[in-house]
Write an enzyme that holds these catalytic residues in place. Structure first.
Site, PDB file in Angstrom:
ATOM      1  N   CYS A 129       7.172  -6.971   6.881  1.00 42.18           N
ATOM      2  CA  CYS A 129       8.383  -6.438   7.511  1.00 42.18           C
ATOM      3  C   CYS A 129       8.802  -7.427   8.597  1.00 42.18           C
ATOM      4  O   CYS A 129       7.955  -8.071   9.213  1.00 42.18           O
ATOM      5  CB  CYS A 129       8.096  -5.081   8.140  1.00 42.18           C
ATOM      6  SG  CYS A 129       9.532  -4.299   8.914  1.00 42.18           S
ATOM      7  N   CYS A 173       0.438   2.892   8.483  1.00 36.77           N
ATOM      8  CA  CYS A 173       1.219   1.801   7.934  1.00 36.77           C
ATOM      9  C   CYS A 173       0.589   0.402   8.007  1.00 36.77           C
ATOM     10  O   CYS A 173       0.337  -0.101   9.095  1.00 36.77           O
ATOM     11  CB  CYS A 173       2.467   1.782   8.805  1.00 36.77           C
ATOM     12  SG  CYS A 173       3.937   1.567   7.941  1.00 36.77           S
ATOM     13  N   GLY A 213       7.630  -2.045   5.487  1.00 40.25           N
ATOM     14  CA  GLY A 213       8.967  -2.564   5.234  1.00 40.25           C
ATOM     15  C   GLY A 213      10.056  -1.701   5.823  1.00 40.25           C
ATOM     16  O   GLY A 213       9.833  -0.552   6.205  1.00 40.25           O
ATOM     17  N   SER A 269      13.598   6.116  13.347  1.00 44.07           N
ATOM     18  CA  SER A 269      12.488   5.802  14.242  1.00 44.07           C
ATOM     19  C   SER A 269      13.053   5.516  15.624  1.00 44.07           C
ATOM     20  O   SER A 269      13.557   4.428  15.886  1.00 44.07           O
ATOM     21  CB  SER A 269      11.736   4.579  13.704  1.00 44.07           C
ATOM     22  OG  SER A 269      11.187   4.905  12.458  1.00 44.07           O
ATOM     23  N   LEU A 270      12.975   6.509  16.494  1.00 44.60           N
ATOM     24  CA  LEU A 270      13.606   6.411  17.808  1.00 44.60           C
ATOM     25  C   LEU A 270      12.594   5.912  18.848  1.00 44.60           C
ATOM     26  O   LEU A 270      12.827   4.917  19.530  1.00 44.60           O
ATOM     27  CB  LEU A 270      14.163   7.791  18.195  1.00 44.60           C
ATOM     28  CG  LEU A 270      15.193   7.856  19.301  1.00 44.60           C
ATOM     29  CD1 LEU A 270      16.370   6.934  19.055  1.00 44.60           C
ATOM     30  CD2 LEU A 270      15.673   9.291  19.485  1.00 44.60           C
ATOM     31  N   GLU A 286       0.804  -1.209   0.000  1.00 43.22           N
ATOM     32  CA  GLU A 286       0.000   0.000   0.000  1.00 43.22           C
ATOM     33  C   GLU A 286       0.841   1.264   0.000  1.00 43.22           C
ATOM     34  O   GLU A 286       2.046   1.233   0.243  1.00 43.22           O
ATOM     35  CB  GLU A 286      -0.944   0.001   1.189  1.00 43.22           C
ATOM     36  CG  GLU A 286      -0.270  -0.133   2.523  1.00 43.22           C
ATOM     37  CD  GLU A 286      -1.311  -0.338   3.630  1.00 43.22           C
ATOM     38  OE1 GLU A 286      -1.812   0.664   4.125  1.00 43.22           O
ATOM     39  OE2 GLU A 286      -1.602  -1.493   3.962  1.00 43.22           O
ATOM     40  N   CYS A 316       8.413  -4.339  15.319  1.00 45.49           N
ATOM     41  CA  CYS A 316       8.065  -3.254  16.250  1.00 45.49           C
ATOM     42  C   CYS A 316       6.663  -3.498  16.815  1.00 45.49           C
ATOM     43  O   CYS A 316       5.738  -3.853  16.091  1.00 45.49           O
ATOM     44  CB  CYS A 316       8.122  -1.892  15.556  1.00 45.49           C
ATOM     45  SG  CYS A 316       9.777  -1.504  14.943  1.00 45.49           S
TER      46      CYS A 316
HETATM   47  N1  SAH Z   1      10.846   0.527   8.790  1.00 43.29           N
HETATM   48  C1  SAH Z   1      10.982   1.925   8.706  1.00 43.29           C
HETATM   49  C2  SAH Z   1       9.932   2.638   7.879  1.00 43.29           C
HETATM   50  C3  SAH Z   1       8.518   2.185   7.955  1.00 43.29           C
HETATM   51  S1  SAH Z   1       7.431   2.740   9.215  1.00 43.29           S
HETATM   52  C4  SAH Z   1      11.074   2.548  10.091  1.00 43.29           C
HETATM   53  O1  SAH Z   1      10.976   1.826  11.060  1.00 43.29           O
HETATM   54  O2  SAH Z   1      11.323   3.729  10.192  1.00 43.29           O
HETATM   55  C5  SAH Z   1       7.293   4.470   9.091  1.00 43.29           C
HETATM   56  C6  SAH Z   1       7.144   5.142  10.443  1.00 43.29           C
HETATM   57  O3  SAH Z   1       5.847   4.878  11.026  1.00 43.29           O
HETATM   58  C7  SAH Z   1       8.156   4.644  11.465  1.00 43.29           C
HETATM   59  O4  SAH Z   1       8.649   5.725  12.217  1.00 43.29           O
HETATM   60  C8  SAH Z   1       7.316   3.734  12.325  1.00 43.29           C
HETATM   61  O5  SAH Z   1       7.916   3.527  13.563  1.00 43.29           O
HETATM   62  C9  SAH Z   1       6.008   4.499  12.378  1.00 43.29           C
HETATM   63  N2  SAH Z   1       4.841   3.728  12.805  1.00 43.29           N
HETATM   64  C10 SAH Z   1       4.536   2.452  12.556  1.00 43.29           C
HETATM   65  N3  SAH Z   1       3.374   2.105  13.148  1.00 43.29           N
HETATM   66  C11 SAH Z   1       2.920   3.215  13.759  1.00 43.29           C
HETATM   67  C12 SAH Z   1       1.765   3.504  14.548  1.00 43.29           C
HETATM   68  N4  SAH Z   1       0.849   2.577  14.811  1.00 43.29           N
HETATM   69  N5  SAH Z   1       1.628   4.771  15.009  1.00 43.29           N
HETATM   70  C13 SAH Z   1       2.563   5.719  14.752  1.00 43.29           C
HETATM   71  N6  SAH Z   1       3.668   5.500  14.030  1.00 43.29           N
HETATM   72  C14 SAH Z   1       3.847   4.258  13.547  1.00 43.29           C
END
Ligand code: SAH
Length: 373
Positions: free
Chosen positions: A119, A345, A171, A226-227, A99, A123
């Site tokens: 992915c 996402c 991803g 993504s911290l 998507e 997380c």
């Molecule tokens: N894998 C990469 C990029 C994909 S996710 C990464 O980890 O950065 C893009 C961003 O959306 C990342 O910062 C991720 O942590 C965040 N994200 C994913 N799920 C989320 C959610 N439910 N609420 C807020 N941010 C989210």
């Protein structure tokens, strides 16, 4: 190879560099070199093989037997009623679904691009990772998302085009390193889409070794990290990658990226109720980031039904932001876009897989098969 009536091993023309396309035209098609220029021109405009009318009908047929222009097809688009955000569900040649989201900002149309089917980063708050990684996307499938969306929006308004790209879809881009780097060079090609690398952000959960490689590629894209936590202890509770690389190692890699590229790093910080959103956490975060060329993007968590994590209330978000500002850390709260269309996402794809009938036109497409969960 045929699967469900679709050729899945056809050459993806969009994924070829200029040199590769030339080799393909001269060696595989046995055509003269200038044909590569003609085909390349069509590809940049998003044309399909039957539309390449300056090639003979016989050549188009030959080409269509072994190649596909764009492997990505928009299977479904949903327009937000709240803002102008548009969400896409794309179908890939092997039946997988991914998507994307197109957001309208004052600085131009911004497309969120997926880099993998699923992915494997795990997380705790992310819908994309719930069934793990299915496969990497090819460079053609990465570029194909941009080309498909350009074509889609230009059918209504020829002046519109994707102006900015964020590699923030499903991803982990640095877990699909070679294809992502190839994509960045292709999308920046003056003979192709010619999108400036400065208009592109790559978001990573912090694969430190790859961050160093990426810093050395000489590609001036913005790095988003993504911290999501102020320290190792909290980060490890929500991001498995934090067990592989410490907080300090991730920040050191970010500093190296700033040194190499001269660009500031963006830190993504999803605010999660009762986990990382207290004033003390903002203070700790500010201490860790002091002196860095960076910006913090605060994102109130998008609730994911499958997880028990939720966003804090608005006051907590505002207090967190103010505390960072007080400590001289540049920060903003990300505007929520497309809240009514499963903007976060992985959510739309997941809905389609769990309940194909919910997406009427997708369920009508015979060649799309839904992976069983
Ligand atoms: N894998 C990469 C990029 C994909 S996710 C990464 O980890 O950065 C893009 C961003 O959306 C990342 O910062 C991720 O942590 C965040 N994200 C994913 N799920 C989320 C959610 N439910 N609420 C807020 N941010 C989210």
């Amino acid at each position: 190879m045929r699967r469900k009536g679709v050729l899945v091993d056809r050459i993806q023309l969009l994924g070829l560099t200029g040199d590769e396309l030339e080799r393909f035209v001269t060696e595989d098609l046995k055509q003269s070199r200038f044909r590569a220029g003609q085909i390349g021109g069509w590809l940049a405009r998003g044309a399909d093989i039957p539309e390449m009318t300056n090639l003979s009908a016989a050549l188009r047929e030959q080409l269509a037997r072994i190649a596909v222009a764009n492997p990505v097809r928009i299977a479904r688009s949903i327009q937000s009623r709240i803002d102008e955000t548009e969400k896409y569900l794309y179908a890939l040649p092997d039946g997988n679904l991914i998507e994307g989201v197109l957001m309208r900002y004052h600085h131009g149309d911004t497309l969120c691009v997926s880099t993998q089917v699923g992915c494997r980063m795990g997380c705790a708050f992310c819908a994309s990772t719930l069934e793990g990684r299915v496969r990497n996307l090819t460079a053609g499938e990465l570029l194909g998302q941009v080309v498909a969306v350009n074509r889609h929006i230009q059918s209504a308004d020829p002046q519109r085009r994707v102006h900015n790209i964020v590699l923030m879809g499903s991803g982990e881009p640095l877990d699909n390193y070679d294809n992502v780097v190839k994509f960045l060079r292709l999308v920046n090609d003056p003979k192709g889409l010619n999108i400036s690398l400065r208009n592109i952000s790559l978001s990573t959960c912090g694969l430190v070794r790859r961050m160093y490689d990426f810093a050395r590629e000489g590609l001036p894209v913005t790095l988003s990290l993504s911290l999501h936590a102020p320290n190792d202890e909290i980060r490890r509770r929500i991001m498995p990658v934090a067990n592989a690389y410490s907080y300090e190692e991730v920040l050191t890699a970010c500093k190296y990226y700033v040194e190499q590229t001269g660009r500031r790093v963006i830190f993504e910080y999803a605010l999660i109720k009762d986990l990382n959103s207290e004033v003390g956490h903002a203070e700790e975060l500010a201490r860790r980031l002091r002196g860095m060329r960076c910006h913090v993007n605060l994102i109130p968590l998008n609730d994911v039904k499958e997880r028990k994590l939720e966003a804090p209330d608005r006051r907590t978000v505002e207090t967190f932001l103010k505390r960072l500002e007080l400590k001289h850390i540049s920060a903003t709260v990300r505007r929520e876009m497309g809240a009514d269309i499963e903007g976060a996402c992985g959510q739309l794809r997941r809905k389609a897989m769990l309940n194909p009938e919910s997406l009427e036109c997708v369920s009508k497409m015979p060649e799309v098969h839904f992976r069983r969960l």
